[in-house]
Design a protein around this motif. Structure first.
Motif, short mmCIF file in Angstrom:
data_model
loop_
_atom_site.label_atom_id
_atom_site.label_comp_id
_atom_site.label_asym_id
_atom_site.label_seq_id
_atom_site.Cartn_x
_atom_site.Cartn_y
_atom_site.Cartn_z
N LEU A 1 0.81 -1.21 0.00
CA LEU A 1 0.00 0.00 0.00
C LEU A 1 0.85 1.26 0.00
O LEU A 1 0.44 2.29 -0.54
CB LEU A 1 -0.94 -0.02 1.22
CG LEU A 1 -2.00 1.05 1.30
CD1 LEU A 1 -2.92 1.01 0.08
CD2 LEU A 1 -2.82 0.88 2.58
N HIS B 1 -0.25 6.06 -0.10
CA HIS B 1 -1.29 5.03 -0.19
C HIS B 1 -2.43 5.42 -1.11
O HIS B 1 -3.07 4.56 -1.71
CB HIS B 1 -1.82 4.66 1.20
CG HIS B 1 -2.84 5.59 1.74
ND1 HIS B 1 -2.53 6.81 2.30
CD2 HIS B 1 -4.20 5.48 1.77
CE1 HIS B 1 -3.64 7.40 2.68
NE2 HIS B 1 -4.67 6.63 2.37
N SER C 1 -3.42 2.88 -4.22
CA SER C 1 -4.68 2.14 -4.04
C SER C 1 -5.74 2.53 -5.07
O SER C 1 -6.88 2.07 -4.97
CB SER C 1 -5.23 2.37 -2.63
OG SER C 1 -5.56 3.73 -2.43
N VAL D 1 -9.04 2.25 2.99
CA VAL D 1 -9.13 2.09 1.53
C VAL D 1 -10.27 1.14 1.18
O VAL D 1 -11.07 1.41 0.28
CB VAL D 1 -7.79 1.59 0.93
CG1 VAL D 1 -7.96 1.07 -0.49
CG2 VAL D 1 -6.74 2.69 0.98
#
Length: 181
Positions: A92, A101, A105, A135
């Motif tokens: 990530l 991240h 993502s 996420v």
């Protein structure tokens, strides 16, 4: 391709009569890896000896990002072919760079209609637990995370044998796939 974890998973699946194709990409370049995944998928689709069904993409670390990126493409192109995506040690963010991240993502958050299994260690310095859970709250796809207690990015756990960790991981992946066929 010859990582112990990949060999172990392939052997686990083979012993259960499940076909798996494993390969490795030497490059860390994400787009190169996605193209390699695509080439493997296109090759399998071109074989006339059998029809592809119940396809699951899987990857470890950067390969997990590539599997998700290709999964996103396949979902847009071919409804129903892809049954799920398995991400082992999804990276990530680089160690200490949690701010990345969001970019890393994008494909995961944009997935729809395909379930995702993530297997990650609770002390993985490339996948902070709270960030990943945040996420996944933003994704349209159903997702499940199996947290390996005390495991790092390589799924090593102090005080546990590599084989016991691999048995746990392989069992989780196999069971999840069986539940999604």
């Amino acid at each position: 391709m010859n990582l112990k974890a990949l060999r172990s998973l392939s052997e686990y699946f083979g012993s259960a009569g499940v076909l798996s194709l494993r390969f490795t990409c030497k490059s860390l370049n994400l787009s190169y890896r996605v193209r390699a995944f695509r080439a493997a998928a296109d090759f399998l689709k071109s074989l006339e000896r059998f029809e592809l069904s119940n396809v699951f993409l899987a990857g470890r670390s950067m390969g997990a990002r590539a599997a998700v990126a290709l999964g996103r493409q396949l979902c847009a192109e071919e409804e129903g072919l892809l049954k799920g995506i398995v991400c082992v040690s999804f990276p990530l963010h680089p160690p200490g760079q949690t701010h990345t991240h969001v970019k890393r993502s994008e494909d995961l958050r944009a997935l729809s209609k395909v379930p995702v299994l993530l297997v990650s260690g609770t002390v993985d310095n490339m996948c902070e637990r709270k960030l990943l859970e945040g996420v996944l709250e933003q994704t349209q796809s159903s997702s499940y995370v199996h947290w390996v207690e005390g495991a790092n990015h390589g799924l090593g756990v102090k005080g546990r044998s590599e084989e016991s960790v691999l048995d746990e991981v392989n069992s989780q992946i196999f069971t999840w796939i069986k539940d999604h066929v």
